[in-house]
Motif scaffolding. Structure first.
Motif, PDB file in Angstrom:
ATOM      1  N   HIS A 286     -66.303  70.239   6.680  1.00  0.00           N
ATOM      2  CA  HIS A 286     -67.774  69.402   7.887  1.00  0.00           C
ATOM      3  C   HIS A 286     -68.984  69.624   7.172  1.00  0.00           C
ATOM      4  O   HIS A 286     -70.058  68.465   7.278  1.00  0.00           O
ATOM      5  CB  HIS A 286     -67.897  70.272   8.420  1.00  0.00           C
ATOM      6  N   GLU A 287     -69.442  70.130   5.437  1.00  0.00           N
ATOM      7  CA  GLU A 287     -70.672  70.900   4.726  1.00  0.00           C
ATOM      8  C   GLU A 287     -70.951  69.580   3.911  1.00  0.00           C
ATOM      9  O   GLU A 287     -71.939  69.183   4.012  1.00  0.00           O
ATOM     10  CB  GLU A 287     -70.670  71.614   3.778  1.00  0.00           C
ATOM     11  N   LYS A 289     -69.673  66.025   4.849  1.00  0.00           N
ATOM     12  CA  LYS A 289     -69.320  64.689   5.681  1.00  0.00           C
ATOM     13  C   LYS A 289     -70.009  64.175   5.839  1.00  0.00           C
ATOM     14  O   LYS A 289     -69.687  62.393   5.717  1.00  0.00           O
ATOM     15  CB  LYS A 289     -68.360  65.149   7.431  1.00  0.00           C
ATOM     16  N   ASP A 290     -71.656  64.223   5.463  1.00  0.00           N
ATOM     17  CA  ASP A 290     -72.780  62.986   5.885  1.00  0.00           C
ATOM     18  C   ASP A 290     -72.798  62.824   4.323  1.00  0.00           C
ATOM     19  O   ASP A 290     -73.689  62.221   4.359  1.00  0.00           O
ATOM     20  CB  ASP A 290     -73.027  64.025   6.452  1.00  0.00           C
ATOM     21  N   GLY A 314     -67.111  61.134   5.478  1.00  0.00           N
ATOM     22  CA  GLY A 314     -66.937  61.362   6.964  1.00  0.00           C
ATOM     23  C   GLY A 314     -65.889  60.047   7.079  1.00  0.00           C
ATOM     24  O   GLY A 314     -65.286  60.113   7.907  1.00  0.00           O
ATOM     25  N   GLU A 325     -58.922  64.575   3.506  1.00  0.00           N
ATOM     26  CA  GLU A 325     -60.574  65.412   3.543  1.00  0.00           C
ATOM     27  C   GLU A 325     -60.069  65.889   2.270  1.00  0.00           C
ATOM     28  O   GLU A 325     -61.417  65.923   2.211  1.00  0.00           O
ATOM     29  CB  GLU A 325     -60.095  66.522   4.890  1.00  0.00           C
ATOM     30  N   TYR A 329     -63.242  65.644   0.530  1.00  0.00           N
ATOM     31  CA  TYR A 329     -63.759  67.092   0.053  1.00  0.00           C
ATOM     32  C   TYR A 329     -64.943  66.550  -2.263  1.00  0.00           C
ATOM     33  O   TYR A 329     -66.069  66.477  -1.444  1.00  0.00           O
ATOM     34  CB  TYR A 329     -63.836  67.685  -0.016  1.00  0.00           C
TER      35      TYR A 329
END
Lengths: 654, 654
Positions: A286-287, A289-290, A314, A325, A329
């Motif tokens: 999540h850190e 994904k953008d 993401g 993922e 990542y």
């Protein structure tokens, strides 16, 4: 930064700065040099150390990876198992008259390209300065002149097909092409010997007897795989986890070229992230994904295009373009790292390997490529290598390289198994019995299923075992292969490995190109805009003159910088301030402190920023604090110096 | 620290901790290992990185040295010139029946020692557990049992003389001793082949033709010498200056032993300080002149003693015991560095090389030796190598490796010179002419004087040139050697080199021994009291339980530590606090932060010190500040925590 691109890039200008400032130089130059070997001088060495330090913080410390330092000397058996003894090779062919040696694929490609170019000249077609890829451009030296010879249309077509398939030819095929198209030594036209396989590892003998053959490692990965069980134990058996290693690797290139881009000894930084094959999610995804990346996907390439898809990690993972993922990542983290150390994001792309390019076991693979005057250079590879490496070493050594996890609810599992009638193997196979047994127990589930079918169909199975000349034949009295159902309380699995692998020399060279520019007002004034974080030296101390008062202040400022552990240099030569700064612009030093006669009175100094040549003034303490903020804490020049007074001067033009 | 020496040191206990905590392990262990090759696991690797970092700051940054990173692959010619091809060798002898290989000097020494011991047993003399030196103790494995056999008095005397002269025997002499005293394979008694020279460099071929022979470097020094002119230029022609290099070197030991102390691949850090031969003073000598060292001087050793002279570096240089200021300066700096990274000063001494031990060109040489259970180990060498290295490379390559300084007042110099009648050399020597000319121009002043005398006496000179079979004979029609007087405006000289050379693996192992102890209340609780500065991990985060509230606090504290770039680990396993701390005492982690339920309310935590197990309590910010002070700014525990509240707990005993 329009100022920075006002004068077009010229590689010769950069090379001249890198050489003059001793960033690096050919090793053993006074002995005539050895191609593919380079020494790093003080600024190159410091830049490299800072990049390594940043890498260690960005990856190892930030993500709590387990760093190991394994030996470079590696025995034969290990690299035989990993596949390097058999497959880490290029095809070479020799000119038996001159003794010259050519790398076969490069030679064929180059000669064909030259002929196509000659054909275009003959037909009066003007070549546009098309973007060429690095591999091609680098090799331009063998074919010295392009002859304007017109080719048949059918030949042109054949040539183009050959070029498109270039990466896939075997040695035999390359040899056939050389015969068919009369490709010989470009200098003399003489035919060459047929291509022979040349293993790219440096070989040596370990110990006094000469009996233990060894190699210099071609990558740092194997040492990490071999220590897997110790690392898992060190990590209190928790999964997933990553190991990492920074160190030299070796590759005995047939004909090294292109400076730091293709060398025989190079620094690598490699991560082996061990992950559950059934769960490749990543806790910190999540850190990142953008984070937006520029992707060159495999289907785009298969269609013969190079269109970039610019999207977030993401979305790339969600759409399935990037397999999982964890892989996504790392792509994002690689990008963040490269930008941090000075890579221009506009000249970075992630290129996916095409299916025929990837090793058979790999699930997905992306290269971070950086654009340079040599074309797009592969600088970081990021591959999902599945369970390949751990499996082959486990099979060879009979050491289990697995994770064992208690199952909350026991599982009923149905699986093919080979039940071996051990007693019968000795009499039949004698010394070779263990080889046959080992072969059987190392079969995969799929292979066992095939063997079971064969046995059912023929009443026997026939196979080859390495080390045994004849085919091995077994009937059901030797081995029974069938599905068994068991209840399991422990889940045992071989982790998959996701491997980000960095070629630090190539990255460093790309950064040189990305950070090099020349001042529009004087194209002899070159600048290396290295980020302060990785710049070899952070500050140049420049006393205005050599007077004793200024010397005393210089000494005091030095002591303060030393105490703050900020790498700096003093230039108290008699050159003008402008000349001294300009020398250090070439070294990529981001800050300059000028000590003048006012400094003697109030201990204030001037701070100059390399790229803008802007200056501010303040107390030594405030100036040092500003340097620290900008260098180590990620502040911009404006943020770091917001409390300092702007300062106007004309010394730059001196 | 009486608490720390309450339980006597046992090497087995330390080895067990180092193995269990994966400080290092035999490389390729799952393949059976390769002797002399070790991998560093996460704590070993981090400790090594921290030692390297400290070294870089202590030497390179502090003294503004020029760091270079040169290749390990080195062509034959370079190491031929440096002398390594001819002299970097040990004598080995083979058992032709078993194939076993022995290092001849070690074998002779070991067998003779065993016989002397057997003699004492036979005579009923009880051996005291005398301190043995490292080399001896390490080799104890070949001679498996000591037989109590009485020797003649005369034989005992002969044996003792042999042992005293052990380091000086040639291969032939060792072979003669083996015959005379019937020294064979200790296991079988069978005679061995005569000793053969075994070069200790790993050999390989560079490039595809196999024609370019290369070696893995045996030291990092050569790359620094070869880059001398570039470095001098980088330093704006200023003298003196130092270069430095950190990197792997290789030594193909005949039979490696003693863990990290004698390995085949090892990390070195070397400094080459280039200095004017006429002025070996050092500008910063005053800063270290009061540092007290423990010296073992050469005359003491020549007298068969090991008495230590404890005195300041200033006095040691003033008395002439240490040859010059620069050498003395480095001895002091080496000592300060070693203490900083955890060496016990009481177990450190500086041993001077005896005259017969030093290379013929060396002026003075001191080893920093560290005492371990293997004896006194040479960990840092510090030699004044005179102008040897630069001279030989300059002579071989015809590249000048000199410093040129304008003379304020011109000098009149009288010197021997060889004037060569070039035209006559070609017809007489044909292809070999350049070899003869080169030989003549590379003679030293002294050698020329000798040749001039020979010419005067015999009307000719006769000499051998490498590469020419017959003697070379020249009369005055070929060469005139005489004193010439000239006026010089430039002083040109070859700098001398002072070389501090660090074996980091050996230092690391010594630090393990110096920092290892066991708690008197429980000898299974081992501690590695590594200085916080170099400890692999600085802090262990220990949440009292696995409850979500504590997890949340742990996460917050982690983020703060990460931001502060303080290496830490979390242990949220279910083991008791005491067990968790005790595990980390073995890893040398200096601090522990306990997160308890009080932490949830006020964000305060407990900080534990490893050696004393003392605890203090405070806000996370204050605790992190204290950790920083003690770890990086040299504060003691008392100084760093003086504003924090003492905290009593019993968890240690759990």
């Amino acid at each position: 930064m329009s100022q920075q691109s006002a004068i077009p890039f010229e590689r010769e200008a950069l090379d001249s700065v890198l050489k003059r400032r001793f960033f690096f130089a050919p090793a053993f130059e006074i002995y005539g040099g050895v191609s593919g070997l380079y020494d790093y001088g003080p600024p190159g060495c410091a830049l490299q150390a800072n990049i390594v330090d940043t890498w260690r913080k960005h990856f190892i410390l930030e993500e709590d990876m387990l760093e190991v330092d394994c030996t470079m000397l590696t025995p034969y058996e290990v690299l035989k198992t990993s596949g390097h003894v058999d497959k880490f090779a290029d095809w070479m062919c020799r000119d038996l008259k001159t003794g010259e040696i050519f790398r076969a694929d490069h030679l064929v490609e180059e000669v064909i390209e030259a002929r196509l170019k000659g054909n275009k000249e003959a037909r009066g077609i003007i070549e546009e300065a098309a973007e060429e890829d690095a591999e091609k451009k680098k090799r331009k030296k063998k074919v010295k002149e392009i002859k304007a010879v017109k080719l048949e249309d059918s030949v042109v077509e054949e040539y183009e097909t050959i070029l498109a398939k270039m990466d896939g030819f075997s040695g035999k095929e390359l040899g056939d092409l050389m015969l068919k198209y009369a490709i010989g030594n470009p200098a003399t036209g003489e035919p060459l010997e047929q291509p022979k396989e040349f293993n790219l590892m440096f070989e040596t003998a370990i110990g006094p007897s000469g009996a233990l053959k060894g190699y210099l490692r071609p990558e740092t990965a194997q040492g990490q795989f071999l220590n897997f069980s110790k690392l898992l134990d060190f990590n209190n058996e928790r999964m997933p986890f990553a190991s990492a290693s920074i160190g030299k690797s070796f590759r005995n290139e047939i004909s090294p070229r292109s400076g730091l881009l293709r060398v025989r000894e190079f620094l690598m930084a490699e991560i082996e992230h061990f992950v559950d094959p059934q769960d490749k999610s990543h806790a910190s995804f999540h850190e990142v994904k953008d984070v937006t990346l520029r992707f060159l996907a495999k289907d785009v390439q298969s269609a013969g295009k190079t269109d970039i898809i610019e999207t977030t990690v993401g979305k790339a993972v969600a759409s399935g373009m990037v397999d999982n993922e964890t892989l996504g990542y790392f792509l994002a983290r690689i990008s963040l790292f490269l930008i941090k150390i000075g890579v221009d994001p506009a000249r970075m792309r992630f290129r996916q390997h095409m299916d025929n390019e990837m090793a058979h076991y790999a699930t997905d693979c992306w290269d971070a490529e950086l654009q340079t005057s040599y074309g797009w250079i592969e600088c970081v590879g990021c591959a999902d290598r599945s369970a390949y490496d751990l499996s082959v070493h486990a099979a060879r050594t009979k050491e289990k390289l697995v994770v064992r996890q208690p199952l909350e609810t026991p599982l009923t599992v149905t699986r093919f198994e080979a039940e071996i009638e051990k007693k019968k193997f000795g009499p039949k196979f004698r010394k070779s019995a263990p080889l046959v047994e080992q072969w059987l127990v190392s079969r995969t589930e799929c292979e066992l299923e095939e063997l079971a079918k064969e046995m059912a169909a023929n009443g026997k199975i026939v196979f080859k075992v390495e080390g045994i000349e004849e085919d091995v034949e077994l009937d059901t009295s030797f081995v029974v292969i069938e599905q068994k159902t068991r209840t399991e309380h422990i889940r045992e699995f071989t982790p998959n490995v996701i491997e980000p692998s960095f070629g630090l020399g190539r990255i460093m060279y790309s950064i040189f190109e990305h950070s090099f520019w020349r001042r529009p007002e004087d194209k002899d004034r070159a600048v290396l805009s290295l980020p302060p974080l990785v710049a070899p030296t952070k500050v140049l101390l420049v006393p205005l003159s050599n007077s004793p008062e200024l010397q005393a202040v210089t000494k005091k400022v030095s002591a303060i910088l030393k105490k703050a552990v900020i790498p700096f240099k003093i230039d108290d030569s008699s050159a003008s301030i402008g000349k001294r700064y300009s020398r250090n612009d070439e070294l990529g030093t981001p800050f300059g402190i000028t000590i003048d006669f006012e400094s003697v009175g109030d201990f204030s100094v001037t701070l100059r920023e390399r790229d803008s040549t802007k200056q501010v003034r303040g107390s030594v303490e405030d100036i040092v604090a500003a340097i620290k903020e900008v260098t180590y804490n990620g502040a911009t020049w404006e943020e770091g110096t917001k409390n300092l007074k702007a300062f106007e001067t004309k010394v730059e033009e001196e």
